[in-house]
Design a protein around this motif. Structure first.
Motif, PDB file in Angstrom:
ATOM      1  N   ASN A  51      -7.437 -13.826   0.901  1.00 49.83           N
ATOM      2  CA  ASN A  51      -7.200 -13.796  -0.538  1.00 49.83           C
ATOM      3  C   ASN A  51      -6.399 -12.590  -1.096  1.00 49.83           C
ATOM      4  O   ASN A  51      -5.744 -12.391  -2.096  1.00 49.83           O
ATOM      5  N   VAL A 102      -4.473 -10.397   0.459  1.00 45.15           N
ATOM      6  CA  VAL A 102      -3.057 -10.394   0.840  1.00 45.15           C
ATOM      7  C   VAL A 102      -2.313 -11.371  -0.220  1.00 45.15           C
ATOM      8  O   VAL A 102      -1.491 -10.628  -0.693  1.00 45.15           O
ATOM      9  N   GLN A 103      -2.885 -12.479  -0.432  1.00 43.14           N
ATOM     10  CA  GLN A 103      -2.142 -13.077  -1.311  1.00 43.14           C
ATOM     11  C   GLN A 103      -2.100 -12.577  -2.894  1.00 43.14           C
ATOM     12  O   GLN A 103      -1.182 -12.693  -3.648  1.00 43.14           O
ATOM     13  N   ILE A 128       0.711 -10.102  -2.663  1.00 42.90           N
ATOM     14  CA  ILE A 128       1.851 -10.855  -2.633  1.00 42.90           C
ATOM     15  C   ILE A 128       2.268 -11.028  -3.899  1.00 42.90           C
ATOM     16  O   ILE A 128       3.288 -11.013  -4.556  1.00 42.90           O
ATOM     17  N   MET A 129       1.261 -11.527  -4.692  1.00 41.00           N
ATOM     18  CA  MET A 129       1.402 -11.988  -6.155  1.00 41.00           C
ATOM     19  C   MET A 129       1.987 -10.957  -6.980  1.00 41.00           C
ATOM     20  O   MET A 129       2.842 -10.979  -7.832  1.00 41.00           O
TER      21      MET A 129
END
Lengths: 264, 326
Positions: B3, B5-6, B9-10
């Motif tokens: 989560n 990392v995401q 990325i977001m």
């Protein structure tokens, strides 16, 4: 930013990362561990030996004169010849200029044995050669110390080399006309001019004799062109022709070439 | 962790930096494609033929004539001699070193951009990975979460790795598809010679072998990715240490540009080979280009870069975990 695109980007670039890491290790492995393999002829395409009929192909071999050293426009006699031919003929003109500054006959003898040069000679309709100036003058050394014996020796070596060059060219291409451009005397207005002039004329005589022994081989004299007012036609190094000097040589060569091709 | 990392990325995608990079690459590729097309055209006009053998022969002759000039520095002379021998080797074996087509263009583009252009693109993403949180003030929010600081930094670093891979792949793909419009897409299986080694200024051809162009391209990309990762990690570290993004970027830019300049003049300063910026042109080893300093090999360059990578990573985590945030 929707969640889906974030997830797909993450997965996609994670995949890319793996591929790139694999490529990296492969590069390292290949660089250090892969065994050399002899290159087979079947791996490579074979050179086509066809002569293009629509085009006139000329290969120019030799020394700085072929290169065009001294011509401020950089064309040299080869460049001027090609321009004149292009202007006077509707044929396409292909010129390979293989001249190397300072080249002597011994080096040219080796050069014409190279595979690609031979392929180009094989396709040529005409072969232009300027060689011998560096053999005779040796960068001005001969002039400092004119020794008839040394000149004689250089001349014998030159004769043997030019003989071999002619033989090689003829064995590859029996049809092309070969033009051997003669030497002029750049030192004709300096002291000892009788000595240098004699050396150059003897040298040219030998070249002309050798040329006459081969079919379709033409000796093109330039001595007469540079006999009067030589300094008007020489570059500031007082050795190479300048643009006007090259123009004179080119006019002569182009006239012969266009006759060969039956232009006009 | 996923989560986190995401989340990173977001943030990365929201900044639209990758898009900017894609546009920059597309413009440059367009320019280079046009330039290349023009130079091929003039070459053809000059020689009167499009036969690659003739034009390669002409290049060799031109080099030979340049070598005859007395106003050449020794290093430059050596370089010229090596590349001339290589060209002669291609000619003797009847292999076209630059088979026309998009794959050759990509290979040239990637190889020439590996030491400056791609690192610069990477900088655009990497240099504000951490420092932008300071600038926005969001770092406090982030750190008040019940997650260890190391984990937060790790998630940022993973996002960075993914972004670097995306940039490298994107550059290759954009240049392939754009240049293919002009040059055509064939040539992926064209043979390439590799395994040239340079020793004491001489070209050694005993290890030479043939590789298909697509394999060679992949290997090139692997090496370029490695270089990009090292630069990314270093600027990641700088962005932890320096609060201002502009200052951090300036530091990295100075290092990269100095590397490009130094590579041309360090041949007598041998200890310069331990600087990371001298070692960025890894693809040169595959092509048999003489390295900037004698004695450098692919392995030595990779080791030096790995050492810098590890050190940068250590410093970044050490500093981030112990840093006072206010």
């Amino acid at each position: 930013m929707n969640r889906k695109s974030v997830v797909s980007f993450t997965v996609f670039s994670a995949l890319l990362t793996l591929i790139l890491i694999f490529s990296l290790s492969w590069a390292l492995y290949d660089y250090y561990r892969a065994a050399p393999q002899p290159i087979k002829a079947s791996d490579t395409e074979t050179a086509v030996q066809t002569r293009e009929n629509e085009a006139m192909t000329i290969i120019a071999l030799g020394d700085s004169l072929t290169r065009g050293t001294g011509d401020e426009t950089g064309r040299g006699y080869v460049g001027i010849v090609s321009e004149q031919l292009k202007r006077d003929s509707d044929k396409q003109v292909i010129i390979h200029n293989i001249g190397i500054n300072g080249q002597r006959s011994a080096q040219l003898k080796e050069q014409v044995k190279k595979q690609e040069i031979q392929r180009q000679i094989g396709m040529a309709d005409a072969v232009l050669i300027t060689i011998g100036g560096n053999d005779l003058f040796q960068g001005g050394q001969t002039l400092m110390n004119i020794d008839p014996k040394e000149i004689e020796k250089a001349q014998n070596i030159y004769s043997a080399n030019i003989q071999s060059i002619f033989e090689t060219v003829r064995s590859i291409n029996s049809e092309a006309a070969i033009y051997l451009i003669g030497l002029y005397n750049p030192f004709i207005e300096l002291e000892d001019s009788e000595l240098t002039t004699r050396a150059v004329t003897e040298w040219n005589q030998r070249s002309a004799e050798l040329s006459s022994e081969f079919p379709r081989t033409i000796f093109v004299p330039t001595f007469d062109l540079f006999q009067l007012n030589v300094n008007d036609y020489l570059f500031s190094d007082k050795f190479h022709p300048n643009r006007d000097g090259y123009k004179m040589i080119a006019d002569r060569v182009a006239a012969l070439l266009s006759r060969q091709e039956g232009v006009k | 962790m996923i989560n986190l990392v995401q989340n990173e990325i977001m943030k990365l995608l929201a900044k639209k930096r990758l898009l900017v990079i894609a546009v920059i690459v597309a413009i440059l590729v367009g320019l280079f494609t046009y330039a290349q097309m023009k130079s091929v055209e003039t070459q053809r006009e000059k020689l009167g033929t499009s036969d690659w053998r003739a034009s390669l022969q002409q290049q060799i002759i031109d080099t030979q004539n340049r070598l005859g000039s007395s106003r050449l520095s020794d290093e430059w002379r050596e370089q010229l001699q090596i590349s001339m021998k290589q060209q002669q080797y291609y000619l003797d074996n009847n292999i076209n070193p630059s088979e026309p087509g998009a794959p050759t263009f990509v290979r040239m583009f990637i190889e020439n951009s590996s030491d400056l252009f791609i690192p610069l693109l990477v900088l655009v993403i990497a240099s504000d990975m951490v420092s932008s949180e300071h600038a926005l003030g969001s770092v406090k929010l982030l750190l008040t979460r019940p997650v260890k600081r190391g984990k937060i930094l790790l998630s940022k670093y993973i996002a960075l790795i993914l972004a670097v891979s995306a940039i490298v792949a994107m550059t290759a793909l954009i240049s392939y598809f754009l240049s293919g419009l002009i040059f055509g897409y064939k040539g992926l299986n064209a043979p390439i010679l590799t395994g040239f080694t340079v020793e004491n200024g001489n070209l050694d051809t005993s290890e030479v072998r043939l590789v298909s162009q697509w394999k060679f391209l992949l290997m090139d990309l692997g090496l370029v990715w490695f270089v990009a990762m090292v630069v990314a990690t270093l600027s990641f570290m700088v962005s932890v240490l320096v609060r201002s993004t502009a200052a951090g970027m300036g530091i990295m830019l100075a290092a990269l540009v100095s590397g490009a300049v130094l590579a041309n003049m360090v041949s007598s300063w041998t200890s310069a080979k331990y600087l990371f910026m001298i070692n960025l042109k890894l693809t040169g080893y595959l092509n048999g280009i003489a390295p900037p300093i004698e004695g450098m090999t692919l392995l030595s360059s990779i080791s030096v870069l790995l050492a810098w990578w590890a050190a940068a990573l250590f410093v970044a985590f050490f500093a981030f975990i112990r840093k006072d945030v206010f």
